[in-house]
Design an enzyme around this catalytic site. Structure first.
Site, PDB file in Angstrom:
ATOM      1  CB  SER A  54      -0.826   0.053   1.261  1.00 48.37           C
ATOM      2  OG  SER A  54       0.000   0.209   2.472  1.00 48.37           O
ATOM      3  CG  ASP A  86      -3.378  -2.879  -1.410  1.00 46.64           C
ATOM      4  OD1 ASP A  86      -4.371  -3.010  -2.221  1.00 46.64           O
ATOM      5  OD2 ASP A  86      -3.304  -3.647  -0.386  1.00 46.64           O
ATOM      6  CG  HIS A  87      -6.019  -0.022  -0.793  1.00 47.13           C
ATOM      7  ND1 HIS A  87      -7.327   0.158  -1.234  1.00 47.13           N
ATOM      8  CD2 HIS A  87      -5.932  -0.958   0.025  1.00 47.13           C
ATOM      9  CE1 HIS A  87      -8.013  -0.938  -0.912  1.00 47.13           C
ATOM     10  NE2 HIS A  87      -7.003  -1.762  -0.350  1.00 47.13           N
ATOM     11  CG  ASP A 108      -9.114   3.255  -2.471  1.00 43.31           C
ATOM     12  OD1 ASP A 108     -10.378   3.664  -2.705  1.00 43.31           O
ATOM     13  OD2 ASP A 108      -8.914   2.566  -1.262  1.00 43.31           O
ATOM     14  CG  HIS A 222      -9.543  -4.881  -1.409  1.00 45.88           C
ATOM     15  ND1 HIS A 222      -8.383  -4.286  -1.259  1.00 45.88           N
ATOM     16  CD2 HIS A 222      -9.634  -5.165  -2.794  1.00 45.88           C
ATOM     17  CE1 HIS A 222      -7.861  -4.012  -2.583  1.00 45.88           C
ATOM     18  NE2 HIS A 222      -8.631  -4.748  -3.322  1.00 45.88           N
ATOM     19  CG  ASN A 246      -1.991  -5.964   5.421  1.00 41.77           C
ATOM     20  OD1 ASN A 246      -1.186  -6.298   6.220  1.00 41.77           O
ATOM     21  ND2 ASN A 246      -1.903  -4.482   4.883  1.00 41.77           N
TER      22      ASN A 246
HETATM   23  O1  G3H Z   1      -5.681  -4.493   0.612  1.00 39.47           O
HETATM   24  C1  G3H Z   1      -5.448  -5.017   1.609  1.00 39.47           C
HETATM   25  C2  G3H Z   1      -6.477  -5.738   2.224  1.00 39.47           C
HETATM   26  O2  G3H Z   1      -7.751  -5.541   1.656  1.00 39.47           O
HETATM   27  C3  G3H Z   1      -6.297  -6.094   3.604  1.00 39.47           C
HETATM   28  O3  G3H Z   1      -7.610  -6.358   4.413  1.00 39.47           O
HETATM   29  O4  G3H Z   1      -6.399  -6.124   6.508  1.00 39.47           O
HETATM   30  O5  G3H Z   1      -8.781  -6.700   6.312  1.00 39.47           O
HETATM   31  O6  G3H Z   1      -7.183  -8.311   5.714  1.00 39.47           O
HETATM   32  P1  G3H Z   1      -7.493  -6.923   5.794  1.00 39.47           P
HETATM   33 ZN    ZN Z   2      -7.700  -3.615   0.511  1.00 40.07          ZN
END
Ligand code: G3H
Ligand code: ZN
Length: 296
Positions: A54, A86-87, A108, A222, A246
């Site tokens: 991210s 990511d994001h 995002d 996600h 994550n």
């Molecule tokens: O982009 C990362 C995720 O969507 C992780 O989500 O922390 O709820 O597993 P989480």
């Molecule tokens: Zn995410």
């Protein structure tokens, strides 16, 4: 990132997962220990894996460092491991990730009104297409429609603005996908980023199916941490091709590290106390990969 001659592209890996009715696991890292834990699990099971950085994680790890690490493993082992931005929240940060060599990016703008989300997403898609054409690459662009919260951490309650009423509507998803030309869509289907202490909300596999039918493109789930196994299985069956985890690995890492430091109070060599944290991540990732890939 340049593909090895016999290495499948991420697009092909996703297509293959879709055809098999399984999902590719996506796990975020903040350091080398995270990468080792995730990679060990993927190699053990021989399944493809996506590493996520991210904006915050990327700032700590380094963009070029992240690309170099994944490239080194992929080339050394000829293993299907990919890197996703990511994001990312702005065109500038998406562009920088594409230029650095990521395999895929997520713009995002889920918090923005639909029209603004469409405009910014389209700008990123156009840039990716330009680069793909010019350099013979296949960078994929994913976007998010429907807010699902923002933090991969332990939560006391479901974040404000996330509810069944605000889940992604199939007709909006169709409009969004047609207007932007994205490769993959991250919808809101009951999922939240982070783990709610009292339990995460249940997912809505029927909504996944409706969105998939309306858009016809791969869907990404996600906020996987804290989700019930049966909800994952039902959503993968209905059109989810990638699942993001994550918080669960962040929690495992911290617990593993605390345990190691408790057991070795005088140890100062990181390579002696960090393996416990790596193992903790590996265990979580292995269990999730087995579930996503239907491995008994
Ligand atoms: O982009 C990362 C995720 O969507 C992780 O989500 O922390 O709820 O597993 P989480
Ligand atoms: Zn995410």
């Amino acid at each position: 990132m340049v593909q090895l001659l016999n290495m499948k592209s991420l697009r092909e890996i996703i297509k293959e997962a879709d055809e098999k009715g399984v999902a590719v696991g996506h796990f975020n890292i903040s350091n080398l220990e995270g990468l080792h834990g995730i990679y060990n699990a993927a190699k053990k099971l021989s399944v493809p894996v996506i590493i996520g950085l991210s904006e915050g994680e990327e700032e700590f790890v380094g963009k070029e460092e992240g690309v170099a690490l994944i490239k080194a493993l992929r080339e050394r082992d000829n293993f299907p491991i990919y890197l996703n931005a990511d994001h990312h929240y702005s065109f500038e940060s998406v562009k920088a990730a594409i230029d650095a060599g990521y395999d895929s990016v997520i713009i995002d703008c889920a918090k923005l009104p639909l029209e603004e989300n469409i405009a910014l997403t389209k700008k990123c898609v156009d840039y990716a297409h330009e680069v793909n054409k010019k350099f013979n690459r296949d960078v994929l662009v994913e976007a998010e429609l429907g807010f699902i919260g923002q933090s991969s951490k332990m939560l006391d309650a479901v974040p404000d603005g996330v509810s069944e009423a605000t889940m992604t509507k199939p007709e909006d998803a169709k409009t969004f996908v047609e207007a932007t030309g994205i490769d993959m869509l991250a919808p809101s289907v009951g999922n939240v980023h982070g783990m709610v202490r009292s339990g995460n909300p249940r997912l809505h596999p029927d909504r996944v199916k409706e969105i998939r039918e309306a858009t016809g493109i791969p869907l990404v789930l996600h906020g996987g941490s804290g989700t019930m196994d049966q909800d994952f299985v039902a959503c993968i069956k209905n059109g989810i091709d990638i699942v993001h985890i994550n918080t669960e690995i962040r929690v495992a890492y911290r617990k593993g590290l605390e345990e190691a430091l408790k057991n070795m109070p005088d140890e100062v060599a990181p390579y002696k106390y960090l393996p416990e944290a790596v193992d903790a991540i590996e265990k979580v990732v292995e269990a999730r990969l087995k579930l996503f890939n239907n491995i008994q």
